[in-house]
Structure formats: C-alpha cells, structure tokens
Motif scaffolding. Structure first.
Motif, PDB file in Angstrom:
ATOM      1  N   ILE A  95      -7.438  -0.947 -10.714  1.00  0.00           N
ATOM      2  CA  ILE A  95      -6.722  -1.518  -9.933  1.00  0.00           C
ATOM      3  C   ILE A  95      -7.739  -1.292  -8.843  1.00  0.00           C
ATOM      4  CG2 ILE A  95      -4.132  -1.377  -8.294  1.00  0.00           C
ATOM      5  CD1 ILE A  95      -3.214   0.015 -10.449  1.00  0.00           C
ATOM      6  N   PRO A  96      -9.174  -2.240  -8.703  1.00  0.00           N
ATOM      7  CA  PRO A  96      -9.878  -1.388  -7.133  1.00  0.00           C
ATOM      8  C   PRO A  96      -9.693  -2.156  -6.247  1.00  0.00           C
ATOM      9  CG  PRO A  96     -10.637  -3.326  -8.824  1.00  0.00           C
ATOM     10  CD  PRO A  96      -9.563  -2.845  -9.187  1.00  0.00           C
ATOM     11  N   SER A  97      -7.949  -3.485  -5.505  1.00  0.00           N
ATOM     12  CA  SER A  97      -7.876  -3.995  -4.410  1.00  0.00           C
ATOM     13  C   SER A  97      -6.473  -2.679  -3.689  1.00  0.00           C
ATOM     14  CB  SER A  97      -6.867  -5.094  -4.898  1.00  0.00           C
ATOM     15  OG  SER A  97      -5.755  -5.185  -6.118  1.00  0.00           O
ATOM     16  N   LEU A  98      -5.932  -2.234  -4.987  1.00  0.00           N
ATOM     17  CA  LEU A  98      -5.457  -0.902  -4.337  1.00  0.00           C
ATOM     18  C   LEU A  98      -6.176   0.510  -4.095  1.00  0.00           C
ATOM     19  CD1 LEU A  98      -2.716   0.640  -3.271  1.00  0.00           C
ATOM     20  CD2 LEU A  98      -2.476   1.126  -5.994  1.00  0.00           C
ATOM     21  N   TYR A  99      -6.989   0.363  -4.760  1.00  0.00           N
ATOM     22  CA  TYR A  99      -7.990   1.907  -4.562  1.00  0.00           C
ATOM     23  C   TYR A  99      -8.671   1.111  -3.088  1.00  0.00           C
ATOM     24  CZ  TYR A  99     -12.653   4.438  -4.688  1.00  0.00           C
ATOM     25  OH  TYR A  99     -13.337   5.617  -4.761  1.00  0.00           O
ATOM     26  N   ASN A 100      -9.235   0.349  -2.977  1.00  0.00           N
ATOM     27  CA  ASN A 100      -9.707  -0.075  -1.251  1.00  0.00           C
ATOM     28  C   ASN A 100      -9.064  -0.119  -0.237  1.00  0.00           C
ATOM     29  OD1 ASN A 100     -12.790  -0.450  -2.464  1.00  0.00           O
ATOM     30  ND2 ASN A 100     -11.397  -2.360  -2.810  1.00  0.00           N
ATOM     31  N   ALA A 101      -7.479  -0.506  -0.707  1.00  0.00           N
ATOM     32  CA  ALA A 101      -6.416  -1.080   0.410  1.00  0.00           C
ATOM     33  C   ALA A 101      -6.197   0.743   0.771  1.00  0.00           C
ATOM     34  CB  ALA A 101      -4.980  -1.631   0.334  1.00  0.00           C
ATOM     35  N   ARG A 127      -9.947   3.224  -9.622  1.00  0.00           N
ATOM     36  CA  ARG A 127     -11.206   2.219  -8.656  1.00  0.00           C
ATOM     37  C   ARG A 127     -11.865   1.210 -10.655  1.00  0.00           C
ATOM     38  NH1 ARG A 127     -16.149   6.593  -8.806  1.00  0.00           N
ATOM     39  NH2 ARG A 127     -14.525   7.386  -6.959  1.00  0.00           N
ATOM     40  N   THR A 134       1.169  -1.249  -0.155  1.00  0.00           N
ATOM     41  CA  THR A 134      -0.325   0.054  -0.015  1.00  0.00           C
ATOM     42  C   THR A 134       0.705   1.076  -0.475  1.00  0.00           C
ATOM     43  OG1 THR A 134      -0.364   0.116   2.197  1.00  0.00           O
ATOM     44  CG2 THR A 134      -1.390  -1.295   1.612  1.00  0.00           C
TER      45      THR A 134
END
Length: 202
Positions: A97-103, A94, A38
């Motif tokens: 790379i939704p995983s990074l966006y959520n992290a 968003r 992150t």
C-alpha cells in the motif's frame, strides 16, 4: 467470562481511551488526523502493533524477565520489540500500500516511540498485578480494544477537523489553538460513556 471481556473491550475504547482519557499518542492524533483515510490507515497500523506487541511482550515479561529477576529491563525490551514490529508494518505498507505509506510519512516510524503502544504493553501488566484474573486473554482484548479506541478517536477527530475547514474561524484561533480546543471537546464528550461501562462491570 464473556461479560468481563466485553467490559474490558468497551472500557478500553470509551472510558480508558489512550488518547482522549490517558492523553497518550497525541503526536499522531494531531499530526495524522487531517484526513479520514490517513487517520484510518494510521489507526489500523497502530492497532496491529498494539495487539502483536502485547501478544509478544506479555509472555516474555511473565515467563522470562520476572523469573530471572530482569523485570527492570521491561521498558528497553518492550521498545525493541515494538520497533521490530513497526519495521514489519513499514515493509508491508511500502510494498503493498505505497499510497498509504507515503501519506503517513514520518508518523509511521514514530509508532516505535508512540507512548500509546508502549503504554498498552506496560499497563496491562499493572492491571494483571492488581487483579490476578486479568491474564493473557484479557490483555489481548484490552490491547485490541485500545487500538479500536485509537481508531475511533482518530476518525472522529479527523471528521471534526474536516468540518472546521469550512468554518469561519477567528484569525487568532486558526491552526493549533482551534485544533486543541476541538480535541478537548471531543475528549470531554467521552466522559458520558462512564456509566455504561460501570454498569457492565457492576
């Protein structure tokens, strides 16, 4: 010319690091440095915004605000430009790379008010006023180096924090106290690079 650009690049990473030397951008530094992945994602986003913001704000200030006696509006104009760029980064993350966006969570929109990003765009103008040879190219190199410096500080500190999780820390020092002590030690370690950059500038 090349040596000067290298000196600017190294100085912005090591001796003029916006987090460890100028103490700007502390919010994401403390908030997103618990994991290396992150920290890297946040740093890449900040670097992108720093370079693009400098690329846009420098000519706007130089060729639009100053000639029209509107230099006093620079802070407002710069914040609006940075906010637009952060929205662009947020949309891209968003979607792709939704995983990074959520992290990253709340810290991603906080890049808009990240004083490190605003500081880069404003301080390059001060350097240009003090040194006429510090132009557009030097400003871009400084912005990119500042972003890499942000990345270096974040990754090093994320590594330190992950190591601390396995340490036996006294109860009174757990949490924020030990985090701030570790951050100060990392900042002090960067003082050793001053001679290297001075040698290049000399």
């Amino acid at each position: 010319m090349i040596q000067g650009l290298v000196a600017i690049f190294l100085a912005s990473i090591l001796t003029e690091n916006y987090i460890l030397s100028k103490f700007l951008g502390i919010c994401p530094f403390l908030g997103v440095s618990k994991k290396v992945n992150t920290a890297v994602g946040m740093s890449v986003a900040v670097t992108f915004v720093m370079v693009l913001a400098t690329a846009v704000t420098w000519p706007i200030y130089t060729y639009l605000l100053v000639p029209n006696d509107l230099a006093y509006l620079q802070t407002i104009v710069f914040i609006l430009i940075i906010a637009a760029l952060v929205q662009l980064v947020e949309i891209v993350l968003r979607k792709y790379i939704p995983s990074l966006y959520n992290a990253l969570g709340i810290y991603l929109p906080l890049i808009t008010t990240n004083c490190a990003v605003l500081g880069v765009t404003m301080l390059v103008l001060e350097k240009g006023a003090a040194d006429p040879t510090f132009g557009y190219l030097q400003s871009l190199v400084n912005a990119f180096g500042s972003g890499i410096g942000f990345l270096v500080a974040m990754v090093i500190f994320a590594g330190v924090r992950q190591k601390m999780e396995a340490c036996d820390i006294p109860e009174t020092m757990k949490g924020l106290p030990i985090t701030l002590v570790a951050a100060s030690l990392v900042a002090v370690s960067f003082l050793g690079f001053q001679g290297l950059v001075d040698g290049l500038l000399g």
